[in-house]
Design a protein around this motif. Structure first.
Motif, mmCIF file in Angstrom:
data_model
loop_
_atom_site.group_PDB
_atom_site.id
_atom_site.type_symbol
_atom_site.label_atom_id
_atom_site.label_comp_id
_atom_site.label_asym_id
_atom_site.label_seq_id
_atom_site.Cartn_x
_atom_site.Cartn_y
_atom_site.Cartn_z
ATOM 1 N N VAL C 149 -25.983 16.010 -16.611
ATOM 2 C CA VAL C 149 -26.047 17.083 -15.613
ATOM 3 C C VAL C 149 -27.370 17.830 -15.768
ATOM 4 O O VAL C 149 -27.590 18.482 -16.774
ATOM 5 C CB VAL C 149 -24.870 18.060 -15.804
ATOM 6 C CG1 VAL C 149 -24.933 19.166 -14.791
ATOM 7 C CG2 VAL C 149 -23.559 17.311 -15.712
ATOM 8 N N PRO C 150 -28.236 17.745 -14.780
ATOM 9 C CA PRO C 150 -29.523 18.424 -14.914
ATOM 10 C C PRO C 150 -29.340 19.936 -14.867
ATOM 11 O O PRO C 150 -28.329 20.430 -14.380
ATOM 12 C CB PRO C 150 -30.315 17.956 -13.690
ATOM 13 C CG PRO C 150 -29.514 16.909 -13.034
ATOM 14 C CD PRO C 150 -28.117 17.022 -13.520
ATOM 15 N N PHE C 152 -30.536 22.405 -13.101
ATOM 16 C CA PHE C 152 -30.283 23.168 -11.882
ATOM 17 C C PHE C 152 -28.864 22.924 -11.360
ATOM 18 O O PHE C 152 -28.230 23.821 -10.811
ATOM 19 C CB PHE C 152 -31.353 22.876 -10.824
ATOM 20 C CG PHE C 152 -31.416 21.451 -10.363
ATOM 21 C CD1 PHE C 152 -32.189 20.526 -11.037
ATOM 22 C CD2 PHE C 152 -30.735 21.042 -9.225
ATOM 23 C CE1 PHE C 152 -32.272 19.224 -10.603
ATOM 24 C CE2 PHE C 152 -30.810 19.740 -8.792
ATOM 25 C CZ PHE C 152 -31.580 18.821 -9.470
ATOM 26 N N VAL C 153 -28.359 21.713 -11.558
ATOM 27 C CA VAL C 153 -26.981 21.451 -11.136
ATOM 28 C C VAL C 153 -26.019 22.275 -11.977
ATOM 29 O O VAL C 153 -25.065 22.871 -11.453
ATOM 30 C CB VAL C 153 -26.666 19.950 -11.269
ATOM 31 C CG1 VAL C 153 -25.198 19.693 -11.022
ATOM 32 C CG2 VAL C 153 -27.523 19.147 -10.318
ATOM 33 N N LEU C 156 -26.041 25.805 -10.843
ATOM 34 C CA LEU C 156 -25.290 25.937 -9.603
ATOM 35 C C LEU C 156 -23.795 25.906 -9.850
ATOM 36 O O LEU C 156 -23.037 26.720 -9.328
ATOM 37 C CB LEU C 156 -25.662 24.791 -8.659
ATOM 38 C CG LEU C 156 -26.630 25.138 -7.553
ATOM 39 C CD1 LEU C 156 -26.950 23.904 -6.752
ATOM 40 C CD2 LEU C 156 -26.028 26.181 -6.627
ATOM 41 N N LEU C 157 -23.385 24.972 -10.674
ATOM 42 C CA LEU C 157 -21.962 24.858 -10.989
ATOM 43 C C LEU C 157 -21.439 26.150 -11.596
ATOM 44 O O LEU C 157 -20.378 26.648 -11.225
ATOM 45 C CB LEU C 157 -21.742 23.712 -11.983
ATOM 46 C CG LEU C 157 -21.312 22.377 -11.404
ATOM 47 C CD1 LEU C 157 -21.205 21.363 -12.515
ATOM 48 C CD2 LEU C 157 -19.980 22.500 -10.684
ATOM 49 N N TRP C 160 -21.121 28.757 -9.049
ATOM 50 C CA TRP C 160 -19.989 28.510 -8.180
ATOM 51 C C TRP C 160 -18.699 28.927 -8.845
ATOM 52 O O TRP C 160 -17.857 29.612 -8.259
ATOM 53 C CB TRP C 160 -19.951 27.021 -7.830
ATOM 54 C CG TRP C 160 -18.919 26.656 -6.835
ATOM 55 C CD1 TRP C 160 -18.740 27.211 -5.601
ATOM 56 C CD2 TRP C 160 -17.919 25.670 -6.988
ATOM 57 N NE1 TRP C 160 -17.691 26.617 -4.956
ATOM 58 C CE2 TRP C 160 -17.169 25.673 -5.793
ATOM 59 C CE3 TRP C 160 -17.570 24.781 -7.997
ATOM 60 C CZ2 TRP C 160 -16.102 24.806 -5.593
ATOM 61 C CZ3 TRP C 160 -16.511 23.924 -7.802
ATOM 62 C CH2 TRP C 160 -15.787 23.951 -6.604
ATOM 63 N N VAL C 164 -18.812 32.758 -7.528
ATOM 64 C CA VAL C 164 -18.217 32.590 -6.211
ATOM 65 C C VAL C 164 -16.704 32.550 -6.302
ATOM 66 O O VAL C 164 -16.012 33.283 -5.620
ATOM 67 C CB VAL C 164 -18.751 31.291 -5.549
ATOM 68 C CG1 VAL C 164 -18.040 31.043 -4.253
ATOM 69 C CG2 VAL C 164 -20.242 31.417 -5.337
ATOM 70 N N LEU C 263 -37.006 26.862 -13.729
ATOM 71 C CA LEU C 263 -35.832 26.536 -12.927
ATOM 72 C C LEU C 263 -34.789 27.634 -12.979
ATOM 73 O O LEU C 263 -34.318 28.129 -11.957
ATOM 74 C CB LEU C 263 -35.202 25.245 -13.468
ATOM 75 C CG LEU C 263 -35.645 23.977 -12.798
ATOM 76 C CD1 LEU C 263 -35.164 22.797 -13.595
ATOM 77 C CD2 LEU C 263 -35.072 23.929 -11.399
ATOM 78 N N LEU C 267 -33.456 30.111 -10.105
ATOM 79 C CA LEU C 267 -32.070 29.999 -9.675
ATOM 80 C C LEU C 267 -31.354 31.340 -9.766
ATOM 81 O O LEU C 267 -30.593 31.711 -8.876
ATOM 82 C CB LEU C 267 -31.374 28.954 -10.553
ATOM 83 C CG LEU C 267 -29.970 28.537 -10.171
ATOM 84 C CD1 LEU C 267 -29.929 28.087 -8.732
ATOM 85 C CD2 LEU C 267 -29.509 27.426 -11.086
#
Lengths: 339, 287, 323
Positions: C149-150, C152-153, C156-157, C160, C164, C263, C267
């Motif tokens: 899993v890079p 930035f992913v 994001l996860l 989320w 979120v 990054l 982000l």
């Protein structure tokens, strides 16, 4: 008669290696060691002598599972049935081990003082100054020159011989009743070997230590071990007073072993007599005598029936169907007769 | 080069036992299968009529995955699945360039460093150190911003940054090989160095190179993804994995699939590559 | 001086010289960057309506009118006086910008290492002590998947899930520590986790492998044979001889963290050096970019030296080694 420090009866040890093999490493081991006595255990690689020491000590390699049956009594207490906590208690204080390779048996990033006092500091806190002082005393007792400075040093600053002395000092620090020495001089120069062994003898006498001296070199045991046990294929094939065993060996393997020791005196031999063949495969149980395939005197019964204990003299026994007697000794080689 | 040799150079490259005798494990099959699917999709699907990742179905913005759109649509109504496939294409193209540059550069430098040693080795080592002292991503960002974010630029740059690592590996192999008897024997009987290199050294470097190819691909995918995510990759609306994922950021709450679907594809691909690369390394990566 | 001291001095001088050469070349590279642009950088920045005077002034500011070595010499001279130029967009001194931003990035870096080590140490110890056990298998598989899993992913996860869906942490933004420590920490969690979790996977793998090697050593069973308990054995006798590769990784991490922080800061909208340089690159703000590039090279070189020093502290054999 006082009871022996170490009494082993019918010890069988099985190893379960990580790759799934099961090895029957020890079979029916019986031995006793009294206080102040040195028992020499001699055998070639694979005879099980190191496993014997580790079973008595109770510390095995992490990745190999070990099961042991029989009894191993230290001053009357059976170690095999003791709790793990009790066994851990005894490590260093009841029984201690001197390891084989001084180059790898000391932690390279820890000071000598901290390692040599471990048997003590594992039980109670010791402030730094006391540790250094105690370490210096322990090192002085094993004839390490300039012990205070050496205590502060790191292992790589010491020679092999000195490191082995440190190992001995560390083993003696907790004042154990039983000392296991697994090939303590194999990795050392010949000149240093004798001093180290003399050191062990001295401490044995002054402290009344029971010592198990393991070696593949039977020559080392002359004059040091009162009694000898010869191991082969996981079994003790002969045991008895050192003079009796070495002068009148009853087991063919012992005789062959003695014959292969290079001697300075005696007839000049051009070839070193060796025993043909190789040690037995311990993954299979052996019904008869483990030495049968390589023995000159073997008959059919040797491969099928376990050899009985033959009494060759006072305290001198051999497990053999056809033991050597002084009259039926192994035929001398042509060169020996020619001398 | 003369065809006839008076003394044959000993062929010391061991013939590997015939591979593939045993059935490959389930893991290898799954990983390989996934990669094959992604590669095939990236190659074949764009050629089919109706494939248009740039076409926005404005009547259907931010639709959840369903029968019409397998991975849903993004804010502009574009099909996420098609965009992901197109992004795969971009990623693999970058990976190809990375591997080429990395292998050629790293291979040559590594062989030179290991073979000639001495000053050549020191200079190459210094250059590698230099490259590693600069923050990679920042430098790539700078160059991309100055020369424009085209595929070749990105691919070559990322490849350039994989050179030090590969150089080191190749150099180690060459060094250990030079010590071995057969190379010294060949040198002693006067075999031309080039011949020794080609016949003895290169075959041992080959398996390492294969492992490197896998690693380089993952590096390329992640680096390209990071660049696009930051806005330094291929210009939108050209789809690239990082870019698509970045686009979905603002709608993470309402339409998470826009980011998460291509992210999942990316992660699974990298995972499969790592898995196969590991298996390769343990089976025969070391010569 | 004793022979050993002489040797050490010689070695240190050699490495300092090499570090100096590296920094010099990095500076030259950084200062040459504007030349990479196709066409005139001045025109690109000022637009086609620029007057010749404006062009000359721009080129003078960036040192584009002189040859690269003179420019380097001048730049280095200024730098040693604490002058790294001024931002082309804001006019603020580069040193001021950096002084504002470096503490933020530093805080992020340290927090990430804390996360990474806090996870890696216990997991690796447990895995190495019982290889093949439950913790080991889960950790090994987990680390493997994790590494796919890079950054930035992952970020994001995390956003989320926490911001979120669960709404417990702020998705972006930053409050300086000096203003409000608690808010600062709340904003620190997600970026630090993003940077630190991936590092944790790498750390765990490396440390576990080293620990297993160490645990097989005779000196470990020798310590056990003197009655050492498991905890003390692991923490006081096993960890230290196994920690060298980990120290190397942390050292290298300084270099890669700079890229990682670009990054992560983008982000999570964290105002650190990463965001600064990202914006500067977009805006062709060369002085800022050059300043950041050279400063980060200095950081990497310093980290390498620190790693060397740590090596010597951890393993006394290295200090006495003849190179």
């Amino acid at each position: 008669m006082t009871s022996p420090v170490l009494e082993v009866r019918s010890l069988d040890t099985t190893l379960h290696t990580p790759d799934g093999r099961t090895l029957h490493v020890l079979h029916g081991i019986d031995l006793t060691i009294d206080a102040g006595e040195c028992l020499g255990v001699v055998g070639e690689s694979g005879s099980g002598k190191s496993v014997l020491a580790r079973t008595v000590l109770g510390v095995h390699p992490r990745t190999t599972r070990t099961t042991a049956t029989g009894s191993v009594r230290l001053n009357g207490e059976d170690l095999l049935t003791a709790t793990a906590a009790r066994r851990a208690d005894l490590l260093g204080t009841g029984v201690a081990m001197v390891h084989q390779d001084p180059m790898t048996s000391l932690n390279p990033v820890v000071r000598i003082a901290d390692q040599v006092t471990e048997s003590l500091t594992n039980r109670r806190r010791m402030p730094r100054r006391e540790r250094l002082r105690t370490a210096a005393e322990l090192l002085a007792a094993v004839d390490v020159p300039d012990p205070a400075r050496r205590a502060r040093a790191y292992p790589h600053e010491l020679s092999g011989g000195l490191r082995q002395r440190v190992g001995i000092a560390a083993a003696l620090a907790g004042s154990p009743a039983l000392l296991l020495a697994d090939e303590p001089t194999t990795a050392l120069d010949v000149t240093v070997q004798r001093t180290v062994l003399d050191l062990l003898d001295r401490h044995r006498e002054t402290r009344g230590l029971a010592t198990l001296l393991i070696t593949h070199d039977i020559g080392l045991l002359y004059g040091r071990a009162r009694r000898i046990a010869v191991m082969y294929g996981g079994r003790i094939v002969e045991t008895g007073p050192t003079e009796a065993v070495t002068e009148n060996p009853a087991h063919p393997y012992t005789a062959a072993l003695l014959r292969s020791v290079p001697r300075v005196t005696g007839p000049l031999r051009r070839t070193l007599p060796a025993v043909a063949g190789s040690p037995p495969d311990l993954s299979k149980p052996i019904p008869g005598c483990p030495f049968a395939p390589r023995c000159e005197r073997a008959q059919a019964v040797c491969s099928t029936d376990a050899p009985p204990l033959h009494r060759a003299g006072a305290g001198h026994t051999a497990a053999c169907h056809f033991p050597l007697t002084p009259s039926a000794a192994l035929p001398a080689t042509a060169e020996e007769t020619a001398a | 080069m003369s065809a006839a040799e008076t003394v044959p150079v000993p062929a010391a490259v061991p013939r590997e036992a015939a591979a593939g005798r045993r059935r490959p494990s389930t893991g290898v099959l799954i990983a390989g299968g996934w990669l094959a699917i992604v590669a095939l999709a990236a190659l074949v699907l764009p050629l089919l009529p109706g494939f248009d990742p740039l076409h926005g179905d404005f009547g259907n913005p931010a639709a959840a995955p369903g029968p019409g759109h397998w991975l849903g649509t993004d804010a502009g109504g574009r099909d996420v699945f098609q965009r992901t496939v197109a992004g795969a294409r971009a990623s693999f193209a970058v990976a190809g360039l990375t591997i080429t540059v990395g292998m050629l550069g790293g291979g040559t430098l590594g062989i030179a460093a290991g073979w000639f040693r001495g000053p050549v080795d020191k200079v190459i080592g210094f250059a590698a150190d230099l490259l590693m002292s600069v923050p990679t991503l920042i430098l790539v960002m700078i160059v991309v911003s100055l020369r424009g974010p085209s595929l070749p630029v990105i691919g070559i740059l990322i490849g350039l940054f994989t050179v030090p690592a590969f150089t080191r590996v190749v150099r180690a192999v060459v060094l250990s090989l030079s010590e071995q008897g057969f190379v010294q024997a060949a040198r002693m009987i006067g075999t031309a160095p080039l011949r020794i290199l080609v016949r003895e050294v290169v075959p041992h470097v080959a398996p390492i190179a294969l492992t490197f190819a896998f690693t380089a691909t993952t590096v390329a995918i992640v680096a390209e993804g990071s660049l696009s995510f930051l806005g330094f990759g291929l210009r939108p609306p050209e789809p690239s994995w990082g870019g698509i994922i970045a686009e979905g950021r603002t709608t993470l709450g309402s339409a998470p699939w826009i980011s998460l679907a291509p992210a999942a594809v990316l992660c699974l691909t990298v995972l499969a590559l790592n898995y196969l690369g590991d298996k390769l390394r343990s089976k025969g990566g070391r010569g | 001086m004793t022979p050993t001291a002489l040797r050490t001095a010689g070695r240190t001088a050699g490495r300092l010289g090499r570090a100096g050469a590296v920094l010099l070349l990095v500076t030259v590279t950084a200062l040459s960057l504007p030349h990479l642009m196709p066409g005139s950088p001045a025109l690109a920045a000022l637009g086609p309506t620029a007057t010749p005077e404006q062009v000359t002034a721009y080129e003078a500011k960036l040192g584009l009118d002189e040859n690269v070595f003179a420019a380097t010499w001048r730049w280095l001279g200024d730098a040693l006086h604490g002058d790294l130029g001024h931002s082309l967009s804001t006019g603020v001194a580069v040193t001021t910008e950096l002084a504002d931003r470096i503490p933020v990035t530093l805080e992020l870096f340290v927090a990430a290492q804390v996360v990474a080590l806090g996870l890696a140490l216990p997991v690796a110890l447990r895995s190495a002590w019982r290889p093949g056990g439950a913790v080991d298998r889960i950790a090994t598989a987990g680390a493997f998947v994790w590494l796919a899993v890079p950054g930035f992913v992952l970020g994001l996860l995390l956003i989320w899930i926490t911001a979120v869906q669960l709404r417990i942490l702020p998705a972006t933004g930053w409050t300086p520590f000096t203003e409000d420590p608690l808010e600062n920490l709340r904003h620190l969690v997600l970026p630090a986790l993003t940077l630190g979790l991936t590092e944790a996977a790498v750390f765990t793998r490396t440390l576990r492998s080293q620990l297993i090697d160490t645990l097989d050593q005779t000196y470990i069973s020798a310590a056990r044979s003197r009655g050492m308990g498991t905890a003390r054995l692991l923490l006081r006798r096993t960890l230290r001889p196994s920690s060298l590769p980990l120290v190397t990784l942390i050292g290298i991490g300084v270099g890669t963290s700079l890229g990682g922080s670009v990054l992560v800061e983008s982000l999570f909208a964290v105002p650190g050096v990463g965001m600064l340089v990202s914006g500067a690159i977009n805006g062709r703000d060369f002085p800022v970019v050059q300043g950041v590039v050279v400063v980060s090279a200095v950081a990497v070189v310093a980290a390498t030296f620190a790693v060397d020093v740590l090596y010597r502290t951890i393993d006394p054999r290295i200090a006495d080694e003849r190179r």
